[in-house]
Design a protein around this motif. Sequence first.
Motif, short mmCIF file in Angstrom:
data_model
loop_
_atom_site.label_atom_id
_atom_site.label_comp_id
_atom_site.label_asym_id
_atom_site.label_seq_id
_atom_site.Cartn_x
_atom_site.Cartn_y
_atom_site.Cartn_z
N LEU A 1 -15.34 4.39 4.28
CA LEU A 1 -14.41 3.31 4.73
C LEU A 1 -15.04 3.11 6.30
O LEU A 1 -15.27 4.16 7.00
CB LEU A 1 -13.05 4.04 5.00
N LYS B 1 -13.02 -1.13 3.18
CA LYS B 1 -13.37 -0.11 1.91
C LYS B 1 -14.47 -0.59 1.15
O LYS B 1 -14.62 -1.59 0.51
CB LYS B 1 -12.40 -0.04 1.02
N GLU C 1 -16.31 -0.53 -1.29
CA GLU C 1 -16.27 -0.25 -2.88
C GLU C 1 -17.64 -0.99 -3.39
O GLU C 1 -18.22 -0.27 -4.65
CB GLU C 1 -15.27 -0.81 -3.51
N LEU D 1 -8.57 5.53 -0.20
CA LEU D 1 -8.32 5.02 0.75
C LEU D 1 -7.25 5.63 1.54
O LEU D 1 -7.10 5.94 2.76
CB LEU D 1 -7.95 3.43 0.58
N GLN E 1 -8.51 8.69 3.12
CA GLN E 1 -9.49 8.44 4.11
C GLN E 1 -8.73 7.97 5.41
O GLN E 1 -8.86 8.49 6.63
CB GLN E 1 -10.46 7.51 3.85
N PHE F 1 -6.89 -0.97 -5.53
CA PHE F 1 -6.76 -1.05 -4.06
C PHE F 1 -5.31 -0.81 -3.39
O PHE F 1 -4.93 -0.09 -2.80
CB PHE F 1 -7.25 -2.33 -3.53
N VAL G 1 -7.15 -3.69 6.58
CA VAL G 1 -8.24 -2.98 5.67
C VAL G 1 -8.55 -4.00 4.42
O VAL G 1 -7.65 -4.58 3.76
CB VAL G 1 -7.78 -1.72 5.20
N ASN H 1 -10.71 -4.93 0.88
CA ASN H 1 -11.42 -4.36 -0.02
C ASN H 1 -12.79 -5.16 -0.37
O ASN H 1 -12.83 -6.09 -0.66
CB ASN H 1 -10.67 -3.96 -1.39
#
Length: 414
Positions: free
Chosen positions: A57, A75, A77, A211, A214, A238, A373, A375
């Motif tokens: 993250l 994030k 990914e 997530l 984190q 997500f 945030v 993804n």
Amino acid sequence: MVIDDFFNGFGGSYVAEILRRPIEELKIAFEALVDDAEFDKDLLQLQQDFVGRPTPLLFAEHATRELSGPPIYIKLEGYAHTGAHKINNALGQVLLAKRMGKRRIIAETGAGQHGIATAAACARLGMECVVYMGAVDVMRQQPNVAGMELYGAKVVPVYSGAQTLKDAINEAMRDWAANFQDTHYLIGSALGPAPFPHIVRTFQSVIGRELREQLTRRSIEAGTLVACVGGGSNAIGFFSSFLDDTSVRLIGAEAGGMGPSIGQHAVRMSSEDASEGIIHGYKSRFLVDSDGQVSATHSISAGLDYPGIGPQLAALGVSGRIEYTSASDIEALEAVRFFARNEGVLFALESAHAGAVAMRLARESSPDERPIVINMSGRGEKDLFITSPYFRREEWERFLASELHMVQKREEFK
């Protein structure tokens, strides 16, 4: 665990009689294995050692400053093995199929990330792999096609229809109907007949769990989560750990494409061109033409170029829990460049739609609001053949001319 086939009226399992047996077999196996401690242990080990979880993250410090809005986190990914979130579901389903005694995996793919993840998972777990891919997508995603073949998969171009993702799904369904005794159809997104939306959500929910952990560990209270939405596997994974937390806004970014006219975009949740229907074995919202037939769609990102949306995501949109908006092709390209230059992170074109929406939100918000945030569901190296003509057109044209010249020279030498 007992699966309900519907999400507030969306979903279901509308399949031909020949597919009812494999669908029921899959449902029973999944319900049993999802609570199996040994299965969970094996999957966790593969996630750690093969996929490289947890994914990071990242605080987007420079992007936050440039946009003058709330803190932005990403994030990452796309840092998972094979370059996208797709490996989470692929690995889980291949392991499930192996436990069921299957020897052959078939899959569909659009951008190629699901295909390459499936091919890698099959190579790791010793399964035969066939990937169906629209011929248009084969042409625009050659690096991923090469990767699938290196992992040992057979890539089958589909020339019917619009030659994109929906047509690849049709061909994969036909294969499964003919060969279900030894074959598992590994659907790549949170759609299709039940229990596939549940299966995909379960294996992708690792994103949301990570997530949440984190954020808690760093004492961060997220205000808004943004994910791109095609079929919806990255988005539902997500969002999964935040669905009951109504203090967090959930925003899905669809493909606005080239414009608002039918055939120019892939906007299902906020478009007058979309309506409820049953396609590909499930009920959801789909883009259809005036005759009620599946409409042509467009997105610069192959992974968002699909006329439908996963049933749970449709239900969450209708209820208002998820807000939907869209980003155009140009906005997605601008987001690719922005995050690459400001954070050293190269978004896939799919994920860049979420990045574009987050940029828009940040510019409209004050710095003291809770963080956004994003993804980043995939890395953008796969898209360099698509983005280069926009970002460095002259150099790209010279490169192509040089390559064609070398091909001609080699042919003359022969």
